[in-house]
Motif scaffolding. Structure first.
Motif, PDB file in Angstrom:
ATOM      1  N   GLU A  36     138.725 122.678  58.070  1.00 18.80           N
ATOM      2  CA  GLU A  36     139.335 123.796  57.345  1.00 18.80           C
ATOM      3  C   GLU A  36     140.582 123.326  56.597  1.00 18.80           C
ATOM      4  O   GLU A  36     141.362 122.527  57.119  1.00 18.80           O
ATOM      5  CB  GLU A  36     139.764 124.907  58.311  1.00 18.80           C
ATOM      6  N   LYS A  37     140.760 123.843  55.397  1.00 16.31           N
ATOM      7  CA  LYS A  37     142.001 123.659  54.657  1.00 16.31           C
ATOM      8  C   LYS A  37     142.636 125.032  54.505  1.00 16.31           C
ATOM      9  O   LYS A  37     142.083 125.906  53.845  1.00 16.31           O
ATOM     10  CB  LYS A  37     141.732 123.018  53.297  1.00 16.31           C
ATOM     11  N   CYS A  38     143.767 125.230  55.145  1.00 17.88           N
ATOM     12  CA  CYS A  38     144.423 126.539  55.160  1.00 17.88           C
ATOM     13  C   CYS A  38     145.170 126.788  53.858  1.00 17.88           C
ATOM     14  O   CYS A  38     145.471 125.858  53.099  1.00 17.88           O
ATOM     15  CB  CYS A  38     145.379 126.637  56.351  1.00 17.88           C
ATOM     16  N   SER A  39     145.482 128.039  53.623  1.00 14.01           N
ATOM     17  CA  SER A  39     146.119 128.436  52.366  1.00 14.01           C
ATOM     18  C   SER A  39     147.501 127.822  52.183  1.00 14.01           C
ATOM     19  O   SER A  39     147.988 127.690  51.059  1.00 14.01           O
ATOM     20  CB  SER A  39     146.211 129.961  52.286  1.00 14.01           C
ATOM     21  N   ASN A  40     148.157 127.439  53.284  1.00 17.52           N
ATOM     22  CA  ASN A  40     149.492 126.836  53.199  1.00 17.52           C
ATOM     23  C   ASN A  40     149.449 125.313  53.131  1.00 17.52           C
ATOM     24  O   ASN A  40     150.490 124.659  53.157  1.00 17.52           O
ATOM     25  CB  ASN A  40     150.355 127.275  54.384  1.00 17.52           C
ATOM     26  N   GLY A  41     148.247 124.741  53.079  1.00 15.98           N
ATOM     27  CA  GLY A  41     148.112 123.291  52.978  1.00 15.98           C
ATOM     28  C   GLY A  41     147.805 122.606  54.296  1.00 15.98           C
ATOM     29  O   GLY A  41     147.458 121.420  54.310  1.00 15.98           O
ATOM     30  N   SER A  42     147.937 123.315  55.403  1.00 16.80           N
ATOM     31  CA  SER A  42     147.606 122.730  56.703  1.00 16.80           C
ATOM     32  C   SER A  42     146.099 122.454  56.768  1.00 16.80           C
ATOM     33  O   SER A  42     145.313 123.147  56.118  1.00 16.80           O
ATOM     34  CB  SER A  42     147.989 123.680  57.840  1.00 16.80           C
ATOM     35  N   MET A  43     145.724 121.456  57.559  1.00 21.17           N
ATOM     36  CA  MET A  43     144.314 121.114  57.707  1.00 21.17           C
ATOM     37  C   MET A  43     143.938 121.069  59.190  1.00 21.17           C
ATOM     38  O   MET A  43     144.699 120.569  60.013  1.00 21.17           O
ATOM     39  CB  MET A  43     144.014 119.767  57.051  1.00 21.17           C
ATOM     40  N   ILE A  44     142.770 121.602  59.486  1.00 16.44           N
ATOM     41  CA  ILE A  44     142.241 121.576  60.842  1.00 16.44           C
ATOM     42  C   ILE A  44     141.034 120.646  60.841  1.00 16.44           C
ATOM     43  O   ILE A  44     140.125 120.791  60.012  1.00 16.44           O
ATOM     44  CB  ILE A  44     141.845 122.986  61.310  1.00 16.44           C
ATOM     45  N   SER A  45     141.044 119.688  61.750  1.00 14.25           N
ATOM     46  CA  SER A  45     139.985 118.693  61.775  1.00 14.25           C
ATOM     47  C   SER A  45     139.423 118.525  63.175  1.00 14.25           C
ATOM     48  O   SER A  45     139.999 119.000  64.161  1.00 14.25           O
ATOM     49  CB  SER A  45     140.513 117.337  61.265  1.00 14.25           C
ATOM     50  N   VAL A  46     138.287 117.850  63.256  1.00 15.99           N
ATOM     51  CA  VAL A  46     137.655 117.564  64.534  1.00 15.99           C
ATOM     52  C   VAL A  46     137.632 116.054  64.724  1.00 15.99           C
ATOM     53  O   VAL A  46     137.300 115.300  63.805  1.00 15.99           O
ATOM     54  CB  VAL A  46     136.227 118.165  64.604  1.00 15.99           C
ATOM     55  N   SER A  47     138.031 115.592  65.909  1.00 17.99           N
ATOM     56  CA  SER A  47     138.032 114.172  66.258  1.00 17.99           C
ATOM     57  C   SER A  47     137.038 113.969  67.395  1.00 17.99           C
ATOM     58  O   SER A  47     137.052 114.711  68.380  1.00 17.99           O
ATOM     59  CB  SER A  47     139.447 113.743  66.679  1.00 17.99           C
ATOM     60  N   PHE A  48     136.181 112.953  67.280  1.00 13.92           N
ATOM     61  CA  PHE A  48     135.105 112.792  68.262  1.00 13.92           C
ATOM     62  C   PHE A  48     134.606 111.348  68.303  1.00 13.92           C
ATOM     63  O   PHE A  48     134.900 110.575  67.392  1.00 13.92           O
ATOM     64  CB  PHE A  48     133.947 113.749  67.909  1.00 13.92           C
ATOM     65  N   PHE A  63     128.681 117.352  74.763  1.00 17.59           N
ATOM     66  CA  PHE A  63     129.617 117.154  73.659  1.00 17.59           C
ATOM     67  C   PHE A  63     131.063 117.433  74.082  1.00 17.59           C
ATOM     68  O   PHE A  63     131.343 118.405  74.768  1.00 17.59           O
ATOM     69  CB  PHE A  63     129.252 118.066  72.479  1.00 17.59           C
ATOM     70  N   ASP A  64     131.919 116.560  73.664  1.00 15.61           N
ATOM     71  CA  ASP A  64     133.353 116.768  73.856  1.00 15.61           C
ATOM     72  C   ASP A  64     134.047 116.272  72.598  1.00 15.61           C
ATOM     73  O   ASP A  64     133.714 115.196  72.073  1.00 15.61           O
ATOM     74  CB  ASP A  64     133.867 116.010  75.084  1.00 15.61           C
ATOM     75  N   TYR A  65     134.974 117.059  72.115  1.00 12.17           N
ATOM     76  CA  TYR A  65     135.702 116.685  70.906  1.00 12.17           C
ATOM     77  C   TYR A  65     137.091 117.281  70.968  1.00 12.17           C
ATOM     78  O   TYR A  65     137.414 118.083  71.846  1.00 12.17           O
ATOM     79  CB  TYR A  65     134.959 117.157  69.655  1.00 12.17           C
ATOM     80  N   ARG A  66     137.928 116.889  70.028  1.00 16.61           N
ATOM     81  CA  ARG A  66     139.304 117.373  69.962  1.00 16.61           C
ATOM     82  C   ARG A  66     139.520 118.057  68.631  1.00 16.61           C
ATOM     83  O   ARG A  66     139.056 117.584  67.603  1.00 16.61           O
ATOM     84  CB  ARG A  66     140.260 116.190  70.100  1.00 16.61           C
ATOM     85  N   VAL A  67     140.206 119.183  68.663  1.00 16.51           N
ATOM     86  CA  VAL A  67     140.595 119.864  67.423  1.00 16.51           C
ATOM     87  C   VAL A  67     142.036 119.503  67.117  1.00 16.51           C
ATOM     88  O   VAL A  67     142.922 119.658  67.964  1.00 16.51           O
ATOM     89  CB  VAL A  67     140.431 121.391  67.558  1.00 16.51           C
ATOM     90  N   ASP A  68     142.262 118.989  65.913  1.00 15.88           N
ATOM     91  CA  ASP A  68     143.597 118.574  65.485  1.00 15.88           C
ATOM     92  C   ASP A  68     144.081 119.454  64.342  1.00 15.88           C
ATOM     93  O   ASP A  68     143.274 120.029  63.599  1.00 15.88           O
ATOM     94  CB  ASP A  68     143.587 117.123  64.999  1.00 15.88           C
ATOM     95  N   ILE A  69     145.384 119.521  64.203  1.00 11.27           N
ATOM     96  CA  ILE A  69     145.975 120.217  63.052  1.00 11.27           C
ATOM     97  C   ILE A  69     146.967 119.286  62.379  1.00 11.27           C
ATOM     98  O   ILE A  69     147.726 118.569  63.045  1.00 11.27           O
ATOM     99  CB  ILE A  69     146.659 121.542  63.469  1.00 11.27           C
ATOM    100  N   PHE A  70     146.934 119.262  61.056  1.00  9.47           N
ATOM    101  CA  PHE A  70     147.931 118.549  60.262  1.00  9.47           C
ATOM    102  C   PHE A  70     148.797 119.610  59.610  1.00  9.47           C
ATOM    103  O   PHE A  70     148.337 120.362  58.755  1.00  9.47           O
ATOM    104  CB  PHE A  70     147.259 117.672  59.203  1.00  9.47           C
ATOM    105  N   LYS A  71     150.052 119.686  60.048  1.00  9.27           N
ATOM    106  CA  LYS A  71     150.955 120.752  59.608  1.00  9.27           C
ATOM    107  C   LYS A  71     152.371 120.199  59.479  1.00  9.27           C
ATOM    108  O   LYS A  71     152.851 119.497  60.379  1.00  9.27           O
ATOM    109  CB  LYS A  71     150.936 121.890  60.634  1.00  9.27           C
ATOM    110  N   ASN A  72     153.008 120.504  58.383  1.00  6.50           N
ATOM    111  CA  ASN A  72     154.390 120.065  58.153  1.00  6.50           C
ATOM    112  C   ASN A  72     154.550 118.556  58.312  1.00  6.50           C
ATOM    113  O   ASN A  72     155.559 118.068  58.840  1.00  6.50           O
ATOM    114  CB  ASN A  72     155.355 120.777  59.114  1.00  6.50           C
TER     115      ASN A  72
END
Length: 234
Positions: A36-48, A63-72
């Motif tokens: 996901e690319k959020c309206s404020n520029g933040s990004m949500i990604s999956v790491s696996f 299945f096991d994975y990690r949800v990451d956020i790139f913010k600020n």
């Protein structure tokens, strides 16, 4: 939210990047894909694949994975505990209306379309990042389990919060399908609604919810809380 469609998308990503072979080869978090690319520029990604992913004797993959956020400018992972702390902080210190976020979370738990813009209009609050005192307490409640403080070093926007919830809870639907009699994301949403309940009930608090979140057993429902919303999660 469209959990079924999101699950298909996620499994397609795993197939494209050969999740199964990565698990067999004991590779961990070797791939990362933006979801996901959020309206404020933040990004949500999956790491696996995550550290808990493995191949069963039947050959099927857990299945096991990690949800990451790139913010600020910061990249960090988000856990159920991070999301619970964020919800708690919005209500207790941001003065968000508990019934409003309760209704929003119940709507989010369903298999339907939602209007994020409407939620933003209805759920106004004062944006405050969690205090060090609060994070110290949460870290203490984790015991020997590591708490990622960085995941609560900022206030998540409602868009970031709701989209993170979407991708995190799908893991439960994949590994514990509701259609086969398991709880799936019902377990996650029970904890999210419990923390809202705990903000205005003297018998329960954030510590109770965090410990129930970290438990490897199935916590008993709180008798004072209405869990009937779970019946509509399919």
């Amino acid at each position: 939210m469209n959990f079924n469609a999101a699950q298909i998308t996620l499994l397609s990503i795993f197939e494209k990047y050969d999740f199964k072979n990565a698990v067999i080869s004991k590779l961990r978090h070797s791939e990362s894909v933006v979801l996901e690319k959020c309206s404020n520029g933040s990004m949500i990604s999956v790491s696996f694949p995550g550290y808990k992913a493995y191949r069963k004797s039947s050959g099927d993959i857990v299945f096991d994975y990690r949800v990451d956020i790139f913010k600020n400018g910061v990249l960090t992972s988000l856990s159920h505990a991070n999301l619970i702390v964020d919800i708690y902080n919005k209500i207790k210190f941001g003065r968000m209306f508990p019934l409003g976020i309760c209704n929003a979370l119940i709507q989010l738990s369903q298999e339907n379309d939602i209007d994020l813009k409407q939620f933003k209009a209805d759920l106004r609050y004062s944006k405050k990042k969690p205090t060090e005192e609060l994070l110290n307490s949460v870290s203490e409640w984790h015991g020997e389990k590591k708490f990622n403080r960085l995941g609560n070093s900022f206030d998540l926007t409602l868009e970031e919060l709701f989209l993170s919830i979407k991708w995190i809870v799908i893991q439960e639907d994949i590994n514990y399908p509701i259609s086969e009699g398991f709880l799936g994301r019902k377990m996650c949403f029970s904890r999210y609604l419990e923390v809202v309940f705990a903000t205005h009930q003297k018998d329960y608090d954030l510590e109770d919810v965090i410990k129930r979140t970290l438990s490897h057993t199935r916590p008993e429902p709180w008798p004072e809380m209405d869990y009937s919303f779970l019946d509509d999660i399919r």
